[in-house]
Design an enzyme around this catalytic site. Structure first.
Site, short mmCIF file in Angstrom:
data_model
loop_
_atom_site.label_atom_id
_atom_site.label_comp_id
_atom_site.label_asym_id
_atom_site.label_seq_id
_atom_site.Cartn_x
_atom_site.Cartn_y
_atom_site.Cartn_z
CG HIS A 130 4.75 4.70 -1.42
ND1 HIS A 130 5.49 5.83 -1.70
CD2 HIS A 130 3.51 5.15 -1.06
CE1 HIS A 130 4.73 6.91 -1.52
NE2 HIS A 130 3.54 6.52 -1.13
CG ASP A 207 7.81 2.20 3.07
OD1 ASP A 207 7.31 2.43 1.96
OD2 ASP A 207 7.35 2.70 4.12
CD GLN A 210 0.16 2.61 4.53
OE1 GLN A 210 -0.76 2.43 5.33
NE2 GLN A 210 0.21 3.69 3.77
#
Lengths: 414, 147
Positions: A130, A207, A210
């Protein structure tokens, strides 16, 4: 690998009743909200928790010697402890409240990155990142003269781990990777990559935006050095996120934002920073939001992260199966057993903007575009895609409604 | 300026009647998409930066044309890589083609689209950049007045 499909243990009817926003109609049709990858809806328990703060205990935290101030501080710190336990961090000193995942990654890129990187050092990202886990590293590279390298993906949408030994060198100082791809749904082998990265002396930032909302998280198992995620993607309030960092690293890092709360001593021309976690929490934090995040964590814990994972796995398998009914449709990403609860796809000759527009008139909310992953789409040979992303309150019936609406869209656009 | 086939025209009343008849949002979108198919596709050579409308997330091109029969009446050709957007720009082209620059500049697009229930398309935040398309046509009309 995830377990094969089995009966969901979630009582979705009961869960859905907790979410006021899901009761509405859109364009005269029941709302089918499949945009959870972008943001999630809030249960009444979280909405109430925010109101409760303002109605009962609100005051600025860590300041003042009055009762409301100590009530709000206690609730704020209780939330921090709940997060610590939720991701199995060792200490609350390792839990920093941030405005979101993006902020957390920027914090590390500035505070850790500026102090630790020099020209010629390498930052290893992946092709599926992302932009929030890409741009801060590009900016860091520009500031320091470091170089960006990327772990490629296979045609099946997984990280090409065979390329890793060649990419991880003594020049690699940090690996920035996603735990779960917001487009492909691919679940990455974080612990495995962390081990290889540590072997060459590199730190790892994950990250987990999600990932944390959808499955049980254990930062000890991962052994990652930094983990960033967002409250609004896990039933929590807007404008809030968490950065986890190993205490020894956070201790050694200089502060990021300067201002109130993050100081120990101050003279007119100098300061010394506060201890963790305050060092990285300058200014007045989003108090009600931080306190209410505990309500989201309690809700998720009650439902059970294993149950949520299995439930989403069922929805994804069903979606994959039904999507094969549509001609010219290509699912982006690996097989359902290898991915999280979302499915992105591309239909030959059809613009995702049109697909999403028609689905909207049928009450179905999906996302279209590049999903903040332009390099990934370039690798896939397309400019944009359509994505349906699931959460604990979605049902198999909703997946069927999505498919029927998609079929109608392909008829209109064909 | 380019020489392209004349697009069909449509009146506001025809649009209002059609939208009154179609009260289901999906059917309305279907109608918009079909309108988009009524105007000819743009040749690739016109899909260039000069004719691209800025401010749209989809790609939209609007090309001013010469009306050989009556140069005071403007004509436009348009296209988009998204069918719904093509439908929207087609509506504009069909409503405003064969009008003088002055007529175009005073035409109450906003009022009409509110009547059609498409006013959502007119807020700047709407990603199809509808305002940008209207602005581009207005700019093209204005440019002919200043020539």
């Amino acid at each position: 690998m995830l377990k094969p499909s089995s009966e969901s243990t979630l009582n979705t009817e009961q869960i859905r009743a907790d979410f006021p926003i899901l009761q509405q109609q859109v364009h005269g049709k029941p709302l089918v909200y499949l945009d959870n990858g972008a943001s999630t809806q809030r249960p009444i328990q979280v909405i109430q928790a925010i109101s409760d703060v303002y109605e009962q205990c609100y005051s600025n935290v860590h300041r003042g010697g009055h009762l409301l101030s100590s009530r709000s501080t206690d609730a704020y710190e209780a939330s921090r402890e709940a997060i610590r336990a939720f991701i199995q961090a060792k200490s609350t000193n390792e839990i920093i409240f941030t405005p979101g995942t993006t902020f957390g990654i920027n914090l590390v890129a500035r505070s850790w990155g500026d102090a630790c990187l020099k020209a010629g050092d390498e930052i290893l990202v992946t092709e599926m990142e992302h932009h929030s886990n890409l741009i801060p590293w590009q900016q860091l590279a520009q500031r320091t003269g470091a170089v960006i390298k990327a772990i490629p993906i296979t045609d099946e949408g997984q990280l090409d781990l065979s390329a890793l030994p060649g990419l991880l060198t003594e020049k690699t100082k940090i690996v920035a990777m996603t735990a779960v791809s917001n487009v492909l749904g691919t679940i990455n082998p974080v612990a495995k990559i962390v081990k290889q990265a540590h072997a060459v002396g590199a730190v790892v930032l994950v990250d987990a935006a999600q990932s944390v909302p959808h499955e049980a998280t254990n930062v000890q198992t991962w052994d990652a050095d930094f983990v960033a995620f967002s409250a609004h993607k896990m039933l929590g309030p807007s404008g809030l996120g968490i950065l986890y960092g190993k205490e020894s690293l956070l201790d050694a890092m200089p502060p990021f934002l300067g201002g109130g709360s993050m100081i120990n001593t101050v003279t007119i021309d100098s300061f010394t920073p506060a201890m963790l976690p305050a060092k990285f929490e300058a200014g007045t934090p989003p108090i009600a939001q931080a306190i209410a995040l505990k309500a989201a964590i309690d809700y998720l814990t009650d439902v059970g992260m294993e149950n949520i994972l299995q439930h989403e796995q069922n929805l994804t398998q069903h979606a994959h199966q039904r999507l094969t009914e549509i001609e010219g449709l290509r699912i982006l990403g690996p097989a359902p057993e290898l991915k999280a609860g979302l499915v992105s796809f591309d239909i030959k000759g059809m613009n995702p903007r049109d697909i999403a527009g028609i689905l909207d008139t049928q009450g179905v909310a999906v996302r279209e575009g590049h999903h903040c992953a332009i390099p990934l789409h370039q690798r896939l040979g397309i400019s944009s895609s359509t994505r349906a992303s699931f959460y604990l309150y979605n049902t198999l019936e909703e997946v069927d409604q999505f498919i029927e609406a998609l079929k109608k869209a392909t008829m209109l656009l064909g | 300026m380019t020489h392209v086939t004349k697009p069909p025209t449509i009146t506001a009343d025809e649009l209002i009647e059609e939208f009154d008849f179609l009260d289901d949002p999906t059917d309305r979108l279907k109608y918009v998409i079909e309108l988009g198919r009524e105007i000819p596709a743009l040749d690739d050579k016109y899909k260039i930066e000069q004719f691209r409308v800025q401010g749209c997330q989809s790609q939209v091109w609007v090309v001013p044309q010469i009306n050989e029969e009556d140069p005071t009446r403007l004509q436009f050709a348009a296209d988009s890589d998204a069918q719904i957007v093509k439908g929207m720009i087609s509506m504009l082209v069909m409503l405003l083609s064969n009008k003088t620059a002055k007529e175009i500049l005073v035409y109450d697009i906003k009022g009409l689209f509110e009547k059609l229930g498409l006013q959502q398309a007119l807020t700047p935040s709407r990603s199809n950049g509808f305002y940008s398309m209207v602005r581009r046509i207005h700019d093209l009309a204005q440019a002919t007045l200043e020539q």
